[in-house]
Design an enzyme around this catalytic site. Structure first.
Site, PDB file in Angstrom:
ATOM      1  N   LYS A 164      -9.310  -2.554   2.179  1.00 37.11           N
ATOM      2  CA  LYS A 164      -9.125  -1.380   3.043  1.00 37.11           C
ATOM      3  C   LYS A 164      -9.941  -0.186   2.537  1.00 37.11           C
ATOM      4  O   LYS A 164     -10.424   0.611   3.338  1.00 37.11           O
ATOM      5  CB  LYS A 164      -7.647  -1.001   3.111  1.00 37.11           C
ATOM      6  CG  LYS A 164      -6.720  -2.144   3.462  1.00 37.11           C
ATOM      7  CD  LYS A 164      -6.856  -2.621   4.885  1.00 37.11           C
ATOM      8  CE  LYS A 164      -5.830  -3.681   5.139  1.00 37.11           C
ATOM      9  NZ  LYS A 164      -5.717  -4.272   6.389  1.00 37.11           N
ATOM     10  N   ASP A 220      -8.918  -9.863   9.605  1.00 35.82           N
ATOM     11  CA  ASP A 220      -8.478  -8.490   9.315  1.00 35.82           C
ATOM     12  C   ASP A 220      -9.525  -7.413   9.577  1.00 35.82           C
ATOM     13  O   ASP A 220      -9.182  -6.347  10.043  1.00 35.82           O
ATOM     14  CB  ASP A 220      -8.009  -8.403   7.855  1.00 35.82           C
ATOM     15  CG  ASP A 220      -7.192  -7.157   7.564  1.00 35.82           C
ATOM     16  OD1 ASP A 220      -6.426  -6.728   8.440  1.00 35.82           O
ATOM     17  OD2 ASP A 220      -7.321  -6.604   6.455  1.00 35.82           O
ATOM     18  N   ARG A 272       0.838  -1.189   0.000  1.00 39.09           N
ATOM     19  CA  ARG A 272       0.000   0.000   0.000  1.00 39.09           C
ATOM     20  C   ARG A 272       0.879   1.247   0.000  1.00 39.09           C
ATOM     21  O   ARG A 272       1.952   1.259   0.601  1.00 39.09           O
ATOM     22  CB  ARG A 272      -0.906   0.031   1.239  1.00 39.09           C
ATOM     23  CG  ARG A 272      -2.097  -0.894   1.149  1.00 39.09           C
ATOM     24  CD  ARG A 272      -3.012  -0.764   2.340  1.00 39.09           C
ATOM     25  NE  ARG A 272      -2.373  -1.229   3.556  1.00 39.09           N
ATOM     26  CZ  ARG A 272      -1.903  -0.436   4.508  1.00 39.09           C
ATOM     27  NH1 ARG A 272      -2.026   0.877   4.408  1.00 39.09           N
ATOM     28  NH2 ARG A 272      -1.326  -0.939   5.570  1.00 39.09           N
ATOM     29  N   HIS A 299     -10.713  -2.416  11.959  1.00 36.59           N
ATOM     30  CA  HIS A 299      -9.567  -3.195  11.507  1.00 36.59           C
ATOM     31  C   HIS A 299      -9.292  -4.281  12.558  1.00 36.59           C
ATOM     32  O   HIS A 299      -8.323  -4.200  13.303  1.00 36.59           O
ATOM     33  CB  HIS A 299      -8.383  -2.236  11.365  1.00 36.59           C
ATOM     34  CG  HIS A 299      -7.195  -2.807  10.683  1.00 36.59           C
ATOM     35  ND1 HIS A 299      -5.923  -2.338  10.883  1.00 36.59           N
ATOM     36  CD2 HIS A 299      -7.072  -3.811   9.789  1.00 36.59           C
ATOM     37  CE1 HIS A 299      -5.068  -3.023  10.139  1.00 36.59           C
ATOM     38  NE2 HIS A 299      -5.735  -3.931   9.471  1.00 36.59           N
ATOM     39  N   CYS A 344       1.821  -7.236  14.129  1.00 40.75           N
ATOM     40  CA  CYS A 344       1.628  -7.700  15.511  1.00 40.75           C
ATOM     41  C   CYS A 344       0.993  -9.088  15.547  1.00 40.75           C
ATOM     42  O   CYS A 344       0.580  -9.543  16.619  1.00 40.75           O
ATOM     43  CB  CYS A 344       0.760  -6.716  16.284  1.00 40.75           C
ATOM     44  SG  CYS A 344       1.592  -5.170  16.656  1.00 40.75           S
ATOM     45  N   ARG A 363       2.625 -12.028  -0.458  1.00 41.99           N
ATOM     46  CA  ARG A 363       1.297 -12.369   0.079  1.00 41.99           C
ATOM     47  C   ARG A 363       0.768 -13.685  -0.467  1.00 41.99           C
ATOM     48  O   ARG A 363       1.092 -14.082  -1.584  1.00 41.99           O
ATOM     49  CB  ARG A 363       0.307 -11.275  -0.326  1.00 41.99           C
ATOM     50  CG  ARG A 363       0.621  -9.901   0.247  1.00 41.99           C
ATOM     51  CD  ARG A 363       0.082  -9.763   1.632  1.00 41.99           C
ATOM     52  NE  ARG A 363       0.488  -8.519   2.286  1.00 41.99           N
ATOM     53  CZ  ARG A 363      -0.123  -8.022   3.351  1.00 41.99           C
ATOM     54  NH1 ARG A 363      -1.158  -8.638   3.875  1.00 41.99           N
ATOM     55  NH2 ARG A 363       0.292  -6.919   3.912  1.00 41.99           N
ATOM     56  N   SER A 377      -0.154  -3.136  12.204  1.00 43.60           N
ATOM     57  CA  SER A 377       0.435  -4.178  11.365  1.00 43.60           C
ATOM     58  C   SER A 377       1.689  -4.762  12.026  1.00 43.60           C
ATOM     59  O   SER A 377       2.324  -4.107  12.862  1.00 43.60           O
ATOM     60  CB  SER A 377       0.759  -3.634   9.981  1.00 43.60           C
ATOM     61  OG  SER A 377       1.638  -2.565  10.118  1.00 43.60           O
ATOM     62  N   TYR A 432      -1.344  -3.556  -6.734  1.00 42.54           N
ATOM     63  CA  TYR A 432      -1.019  -4.412  -5.587  1.00 42.54           C
ATOM     64  C   TYR A 432      -2.015  -4.275  -4.438  1.00 42.54           C
ATOM     65  O   TYR A 432      -2.401  -3.167  -4.055  1.00 42.54           O
ATOM     66  CB  TYR A 432       0.385  -4.070  -5.054  1.00 42.54           C
ATOM     67  CG  TYR A 432       1.011  -5.211  -4.285  1.00 42.54           C
ATOM     68  CD1 TYR A 432       1.756  -6.178  -4.959  1.00 42.54           C
ATOM     69  CD2 TYR A 432       0.832  -5.359  -2.923  1.00 42.54           C
ATOM     70  CE1 TYR A 432       2.322  -7.247  -4.272  1.00 42.54           C
ATOM     71  CE2 TYR A 432       1.393  -6.418  -2.228  1.00 42.54           C
ATOM     72  CZ  TYR A 432       2.139  -7.365  -2.907  1.00 42.54           C
ATOM     73  OH  TYR A 432       2.696  -8.426  -2.233  1.00 42.54           O
TER      74      TYR A 432
END
Ligand code: SAT
Ligand code: MN
Length: 625
Positions: A232, A299, A81, A252, A276, A395, A274, A223
Site C-alpha cells: 500500500k 489488489d 494497518r 486499488h 467486498c 493472513r 475492503s 504487520y
C-alpha cells in the site's frame, strides 16, 4: 562491523553509489549488528526461515499438509494497518488533502530520526531491492526496503520480485523509492528477540510517506501493509503521486481476464472497499458454461496508456496477502490451492499436527487448537461469544504463480489492455446489480461516490449510513483526493475515449426488506461479468435510464434461486432511493473536497438529480423498492 553472514552479497558489491550511501547513512543512524542484502535466492529464503524457526518466531508447518510453509503469531497489538498513525507528510497540509493525516515533514523526520537512532542495535539490517511489476517492465518501479525484520524479508520475497535481477536493472544510477522500516522496539543490552514479535506502542507507530521526495519511513509495526512497504505504501500512496505527475493510474484494483465460449477475451479491473470480496472476484470460478475467468492480480493495478491509446495494466505484486478467515474451497477454491505450499500464515490458528485452521475454512476445528494468541482453544459451537481461534485479519502470503487460475500473461511486461473498470460496494438498497456509465466523466462520478452501508452501528456511525470510500482509495491516495478526481477527469480530456475502458458500477450485496440476500454472489457473479463483456463488445441488451445504462430485465441469465421478481428488484431504478443518495452526496460527501472538487463531478450530480426528477415517480420501479 558487518562481518556476520558474509556468504551473501556484500555491501561493497553494490554498484549503485547513491544506494550504498543511503544504506551507510541508515546503518550509522540505526546501528545494526550486521547488514544482509536480500538476493532473492531460495537458499537465502530458507536460511531466514531456519533462523526464525530457531529463534522461536516462526513455526514450521507440517510438511505433509503445508510443505515449505511457516506460521507467525504477531503481538496482539499489531494485527492490521493503523490508519490513524499513517501520514502523508506532504510539504503542505493542503497538498495532503482533507482525508489524509498530515504532519509537517521536517518535524516528522526529526521525531522519527530520534526513534530510529540505535533502534537496530543487536539486530540485522536487511536490504531488500525489489521490483513492483515484472522486472524491467516499463510500467514497473524499483524500491529498496531497509528493514530489521526477517519476517518482512520473507514476505516481500513472495509479494514482490526481489534480489540481484532488480539490482541489475537499477544499474549504477537508476531511480528507486527509498523505503525504511523498523519494528521499533530497540533491544536492551543483552536482550534478544527470543521469538517475540517486536513492535512499538501505538503512539510510537508511524507509517509515513513523503510524497515530494518519494520516501517511505515506517516505524513500530511489523504487520502487513505497515511493514511490507511495497504494497500500500509504495504501490498505492507513493505511486498515486507518481501516476498523477506522469499521466498514468495507480489503483486499488484487481485485474481479471474473462473469456467467452468463442475464445474472445476481455480484461477487467475492479475497485471495491475492503471486505467486498476482491480476492474472491479475481479468482472466481464461473457458473456459466463455456466461460472462463483467469486472474492477473487481486489488489493493485498500475495502468499506463500504450502507443495505441489503450490503457494497459500490470499487477505490481507477485503474491497474494489475503484474509484467511472465510476463505474455503467453497468461497474461493483457487485461493485455497494457491496457499497449499510455500506460504506464510500470520495469526491463523494452529492444529495439533501443525496445520493451520481458521473460521470459515469450510470444516470444523479439530478437537484442540492453539489460537492466534498461543492459548489452547476448543471449539464451542453453542457459545456465540467464543473468541475466534484465528484473528479476523489473519493472513496468508502465497505466491501468485501457485494460483490455478493465474492467466498465462500475468507477468507480461507490457501489461494487459483493460476493457472495463468496475466499481462497487456493499449496498443493501438503492444501487442496482449493475449499471454502466454513459461516458468517462460519468464513470469518474461513479468511482467518486463508491461506498458501503454500515450495518452494525460501528465507529460512531449510525447503521444505514453510507461510508464513502471513493475509488476504494480513501486510505491509499497519497495526495488531495479532489486532485485525484481531477486527474481521472483529465485523462478523459487528453485521451481518445473510444479506446478507454468502459466504466460500470456493480453491487452483489442487495438485500430484501427482511434481510435476505437477493443475489447469490461468488461464482454467480460471472453472469454479471458476462453482461459487462457484452456491453464492451456492443452486444448487450441495454436501456438508458436516469442513472446510466442498465441491463434490460431479461439481459442477465438468472441463477437458480433468483426469481423473475428478484431480478426485477435487482435491476429496478429506485428513483426515491437515488434522490436520497444525491442529497447525501451533496450534503455529506462532496463538500469534504472543497474547491478541489472538479466542476465536472458537481455537474454530474446535478444532471443525475434532474434526470431522476424527470422520471415518473409512479412508473419508476413498481412495487419492488
Ligand atoms: O495490510 S495490507 O495493507 O497489506 C492489507 C489491507 O489491510 O488491505
Ligand atoms: Mn487492498
Amino acid at each position: 562491523m558487518y562481518s556476520r553472514k558474509e556468504k551473501w552479497m556484500k555491501l561493497q558489491d553494490l554498484k549503485h553509489a547513491g544506494l550504498k550511501k543511503w544504506i551507510d547513512e541508515v546503518a550509522a543512524l540505526t546501528k545494526p549488528e550486521a547488514i544482509v542484502i536480500a538476493d532473492g535466492s531460495d537458499a537465502q529464503y530458507q536460511q531466514l526461515v531456519d533462523e526464525m524457526v530457531a529463534s522461536g518466531l516462526a513455526t514450521p508447518l507440517n510438511p505433509e499438509k503445508k510443505p515449505g510453509s511457516i506460521a507467525f503469531f504477531s503481538d496482539p497489538s499489531d494485527v492490521a494497518r493503523v490508519e490513524n498513525r499513517t501520514y502523508i507528510a506532504a510539504a503542505s497540509k493542503e497538498a495532503a488533502g482533507p482525508t489524509n493525516n498530515w504532519i509537517d515533514p521536517t518535524e516528522l523526520k526529526k521525531t522519527m530520526t530520534g526513534l530510529y537512532d540505535g533502534c537496530m542495535k543487536g539486530r540485522t539490517l536487511y536490504v531488500i531491492p525489489f521490483s513492483m511489476g515484472p522486472v524491467g517492465s516499463n510500467i514497473a518501479k524499483i524500491g529498496v526496503e531497509l528493514t530489521d525484520s526477517a519476517y518482512v524479508v520473507t514476505n516481500m520475497m513472495i509479494m514482490t520480485r526481489v534480489g540481484e535481477k532488480v539490482l541489475d536493472v537499477l544499474g549504477s544510477d537508476g531511480e528507486y523509492v527509498q523505503c525504511l522500516h523498523s519494528v521499533g522496539k530497540p533491544l536492551a543490552d543483552g536482550e534478544s528477540d527470543e521469538g517475540k514479535w517486536p513492535c512499538a506502542p501505538i503512539e510510537q507507530k508511524y507509517i509515513s510517506h513523503f510524497p515530494e521526495s518519494r520516501e517511505i519511513w515506517s516505524y513500530g509495526s511489523g504487520y502487513g501493509g505497515n511493514a511490507l512497504l511495497g504494497k500500500k505504501c509504495l504501490a498505492l500512496r507513493i505511486a498515486s503521486v507518481l501516476a498523477k505527475d506522469e499521466g498514468w493510474l495507480a489503483e486499488h484494483m484487481l485485474i481479471l481476464k474473462i473469456t467467452n465460449p468463442e475464445g474472445e477475451a476481455k480484461y477487467v479491473a475492479a475497485a471495491f472497499p475492503s471486505a467486498c470480496g476482491k480476492t474472491n472476484l479475481a479468482m472466481l470460478v464461473p457458473t456459466i458454461p463455456g466461460w472462463k475467468v483467469e486472474t492477473i492480480g487481486d489488489d493493485i493495478a498500475w495502468m499506463k496508456f500504450g502507443a495505441d491509446g489503450r490503457l494497459y495494466a500490470i499487477n505490481p505484486e507477485a503474491g497474494f496477502f489475503g484474509v484467511a478467515p472465510g476463505t474455503s474451497l467453497d468461497s474461493n477454491p483457487n485461493a485455497m490451492y494457491s496457499l497449499e505450499k510455500n506460504s506464510i500464515f500470520t495469526n491463523c490458528a494452529l492444529t495439533e499436527d501443525n496445520d493451520v485452521w481458521w473460521e470459515g475454512i469450510g470444516y470444523d476445528a479439530p478437537s484442540k487448537l492453539t489460537d492466534w494468541k498461543g492459548n489452547e482453544w476448543v471449539q464451542d459451537k453453542g457459545n456465540k461469544e467464543q473468541a475466534p481461534a484465528s484473528h479476523p485479519n489473519a493472513r496468508f502470503t502465497a505466491p501468485a504463480s501457485q494460483c490455478p487460475s493465474i492467466a498465462p500473461e500475468w507477468e507480461d511486461p507490457k501489461g494487459v489492455p483493460i476493457d472495463a473498470i468496475l466499481f462497487g460496494g456493499r449496498r443493501p438498497h438503492t444501487v442496482p446489480l449493475v449499471h454502466q456509465a454513459r461516458d468517462w466523466n460519468h464513470g469518474v462520478f461513479l468511482g467518486s461516490i463508491v461506498g458501503s452501508e454500515i450495518t452494525a452501528a460501528a465507529l460512531d456511525l449510525k447503521a444505514g449510513t453510507i461510508r464513502r470510500d471513493p475509488f476504494a482509495m480513501l486510505p491509499f491516495c497519497g495526495y488531495h483526493m479532489g486532485e485525484y478526481f481531477e486527474h481521472w477527469i483529465n485523462l478523459g480530456k487528453t485521451h481518445d475515449q473510444s479506446k478507454m475502458p468502459k466504466i460500470f458500477y456493480v453491487n452483489w450485496f442487495r438485500k430484501t426488506d427482511d434481510g435476505k440476500w437477493l443475489w447469490p454472489g461468488f461464482g454467480e457473479n460471472s453472469r454479471v461479468l458476462k453482461w459487462v463483456f457484452e456491453a464492451c463488445a456492443g452486444t448487450a441488451k441495454t436501456q438508458d435510464t436516469a442513472i446510466g445504462i442498465m441491463p434490460t430485465a431479461d439481459a442477465i441469465d438468472r441463477p437458480e434461486g433468483v426469481s423473475e421478481d428478484d431480478m426485477a428488484e435487482l435491476l429496478c431504478l429506485d428513483r426515491d432511493g437515488w434522490l436520497k443518495e444525491v442529497a447525501d452526496i451533496r450534503e455529506n460527501h462532496y463538500p469534504k473536497f472543497g474547491d478541489k472538487l472538479p466542476k465536472e463531478l458537481a455537474d454530474m450530480l446535478d444532471i443525475m438529480e434532474n434526470n431522476l426528477k424527470a422520471v415518473d415517480a409512479s412508473a419508476s420501479c413498481g412495487s419492488c423498492c
